[in-house]
Scaffold this motif. Structure first.
Motif, PDB file in Angstrom:
ATOM      1  N   GLU A  39       0.834  -1.206   0.000  1.00 19.56           N
ATOM      2  CA  GLU A  39       0.000   0.000   0.000  1.00 19.56           C
ATOM      3  C   GLU A  39       0.868   1.255   0.000  1.00 19.56           C
ATOM      4  OE1 GLU A  39      -3.621  -2.063   2.550  1.00 19.56           O
ATOM      5  OE2 GLU A  39      -2.222  -0.713   3.537  1.00 19.56           O
ATOM      6  N   LYS A  40       2.044   1.168   0.616  1.00 17.50           N
ATOM      7  CA  LYS A  40       2.956   2.318   0.630  1.00 17.50           C
ATOM      8  C   LYS A  40       3.463   2.625  -0.778  1.00 17.50           C
ATOM      9  CE  LYS A  40       4.345   1.514   5.392  1.00 17.50           C
ATOM     10  NZ  LYS A  40       5.423   1.144   6.299  1.00 17.50           N
ATOM     11  N   ILE A  41       3.734   1.591  -1.545  1.00 16.82           N
ATOM     12  CA  ILE A  41       4.147   1.788  -2.935  1.00 16.82           C
ATOM     13  C   ILE A  41       2.983   2.383  -3.728  1.00 16.82           C
ATOM     14  CG2 ILE A  41       4.870   0.607  -5.057  1.00 16.82           C
ATOM     15  CD1 ILE A  41       6.235  -1.480  -3.164  1.00 16.82           C
ATOM     16  N   ALA A  42       1.783   1.852  -3.496  1.00 15.86           N
ATOM     17  CA  ALA A  42       0.591   2.364  -4.177  1.00 15.86           C
ATOM     18  C   ALA A  42       0.373   3.836  -3.853  1.00 15.86           C
ATOM     19  CB  ALA A  42      -0.640   1.546  -3.795  1.00 15.86           C
ATOM     20  N   TYR A  43       0.665   4.221  -2.624  1.00 17.97           N
ATOM     21  CA  TYR A  43       0.508   5.626  -2.218  1.00 17.97           C
ATOM     22  C   TYR A  43       1.448   6.527  -3.018  1.00 17.97           C
ATOM     23  CZ  TYR A  43       0.611   9.817   0.681  1.00 17.97           C
ATOM     24  OH  TYR A  43       0.563  11.120   1.113  1.00 17.97           O
ATOM     25  N   VAL A  44       2.693   6.119  -3.184  1.00 19.75           N
ATOM     26  CA  VAL A  44       3.656   6.901  -3.963  1.00 19.75           C
ATOM     27  C   VAL A  44       3.196   6.990  -5.420  1.00 19.75           C
ATOM     28  CG1 VAL A  44       6.033   6.958  -4.830  1.00 19.75           C
ATOM     29  CG2 VAL A  44       5.597   6.393  -2.430  1.00 19.75           C
ATOM     30  N   VAL A  45       2.737   5.876  -5.965  1.00 19.10           N
ATOM     31  CA  VAL A  45       2.236   5.869  -7.344  1.00 19.10           C
ATOM     32  C   VAL A  45       1.003   6.778  -7.448  1.00 19.10           C
ATOM     33  CG1 VAL A  45       1.199   4.408  -9.138  1.00 19.10           C
ATOM     34  CG2 VAL A  45       3.181   3.593  -7.843  1.00 19.10           C
ATOM     35  N   TYR A  46       0.107   6.670  -6.480  1.00 12.78           N
ATOM     36  CA  TYR A  46      -1.110   7.490  -6.443  1.00 12.78           C
ATOM     37  C   TYR A  46      -0.775   8.982  -6.428  1.00 12.78           C
ATOM     38  CZ  TYR A  46      -5.367   9.517  -4.368  1.00 12.78           C
ATOM     39  OH  TYR A  46      -6.466  10.287  -4.100  1.00 12.78           O
ATOM     40  N   GLN A  47       0.134   9.375  -5.562  1.00 14.15           N
ATOM     41  CA  GLN A  47       0.504  10.795  -5.457  1.00 14.15           C
ATOM     42  C   GLN A  47       1.221  11.272  -6.717  1.00 14.15           C
ATOM     43  OE1 GLN A  47      -0.850  12.662  -3.536  1.00 14.15           O
ATOM     44  NE2 GLN A  47      -1.111  11.784  -1.527  1.00 14.15           N
ATOM     45  N   THR A  48       2.052  10.423  -7.299  1.00 17.61           N
ATOM     46  CA  THR A  48       2.749  10.779  -8.538  1.00 17.61           C
ATOM     47  C   THR A  48       1.750  10.943  -9.682  1.00 17.61           C
ATOM     48  OG1 THR A  48       4.708   9.581  -7.781  1.00 17.61           O
ATOM     49  CG2 THR A  48       4.569  10.075 -10.139  1.00 17.61           C
ATOM     50  N   ALA A  49       0.810  10.010  -9.781  1.00 17.10           N
ATOM     51  CA  ALA A  49      -0.219  10.107 -10.825  1.00 17.10           C
ATOM     52  C   ALA A  49      -1.081  11.348 -10.613  1.00 17.10           C
ATOM     53  CB  ALA A  49      -1.087   8.845 -10.831  1.00 17.10           C
ATOM     54  N   THR A  50      -1.416  11.645  -9.366  1.00 12.81           N
ATOM     55  CA  THR A  50      -2.202  12.848  -9.062  1.00 12.81           C
ATOM     56  C   THR A  50      -1.462  14.097  -9.528  1.00 12.81           C
ATOM     57  OG1 THR A  50      -3.271  11.792  -7.169  1.00 12.81           O
ATOM     58  CG2 THR A  50      -3.293  14.196  -7.227  1.00 12.81           C
ATOM     59  N   ALA A 143      -5.329   3.931  -6.560  1.00 11.64           N
ATOM     60  CA  ALA A 143      -6.351   4.357  -5.602  1.00 11.64           C
ATOM     61  C   ALA A 143      -7.051   3.162  -4.983  1.00 11.64           C
ATOM     62  CB  ALA A 143      -7.365   5.278  -6.278  1.00 11.64           C
ATOM     63  N   HIS A 144      -7.172   2.075  -5.728  1.00  9.87           N
ATOM     64  CA  HIS A 144      -7.815   0.878  -5.178  1.00  9.87           C
ATOM     65  C   HIS A 144      -7.093   0.412  -3.915  1.00  9.87           C
ATOM     66  CE1 HIS A 144      -9.968  -2.896  -4.971  1.00  9.87           C
ATOM     67  NE2 HIS A 144      -8.806  -3.529  -4.930  1.00  9.87           N
TER      68      HIS A 144
END
Length: 173
Positions: A39-50, A143-144
């Protein structure tokens, strides 16, 4: 027209309307549940995509050719804005425990994420940008994982009330 202009209504609804309705809701909306493992990796990807979704439209142009495709794209975008407004209004008035289960939250546990996706897809289509479309898809997939963390946090904090809510409302649509 510069693509960034499409983000202005989005930002006004997401931040200004939410702030006008309930100052505490802005803080709640910005809260991320504690993350574990991937989930921590997903968070970085999420913020980068945002960041990409918010910055890339500066370099894009909306082509207003008034074709049927343009109207379909614009409809998607406006639908996303309407869903976002409905989500923000419902989010601004949680129940006494802090749960949002009224309004559009009766239909979806994550209508704000759904609204982001629909609105951002509309922007990608209006600007005819495959790069932006890729960012939006990356945003939604990451985001999922954020949503799964939020659900775990809600179960820990709201217990059976949240379990009942999960049984009544779908995760997305």
């Amino acid at each position: 027209m510069n693509g960034f202009f499409l983000l202005i209504p989005f930002l006004l609804i997401r931040f200004v309307l939410l702030l006008a309705l309930n100052r505490n809701a802005v803080r709640r909306a910005a809260h991320f549940a504690p993350l574990r493992g991937r989930e921590k990796i997903a968070y970085v990807v999420y913020q980068t995509a945002t960041a990409g979704i918010l910055l890339h439209p500066f370099f894009l142009t909306v082509r207003t050719d008034f074709s049927p495709m343009f109207f379909a794209d614009a409809t998607c975008y406006v639908l996303g804005l309407c869903l976002l407004a409905a989500s923000v209004v419902a989010f601004s008035s949680p129940d006494d425990m802090g749960l949002n289960t009224n309004g559009i939250y009766r239909l979806s546990r994550n209508p704000m994420y759904v609204a982001y996706f629909v609105c951002f897809i509309g922007i990608a289509m209006l600007t005819r940008s495959l790069v932006l479309l890729g960012m939006v898809l990356t945003f939604q997939i990451s985001a999922h994982w954020i949503i799964l963390a939020e659900e775990r946090w809600c179960l820990e904090n709201f217990g059976d009330d949240y379990r009942r809510y999960m049984a009544q409302a779908r995760r997305y649509i």
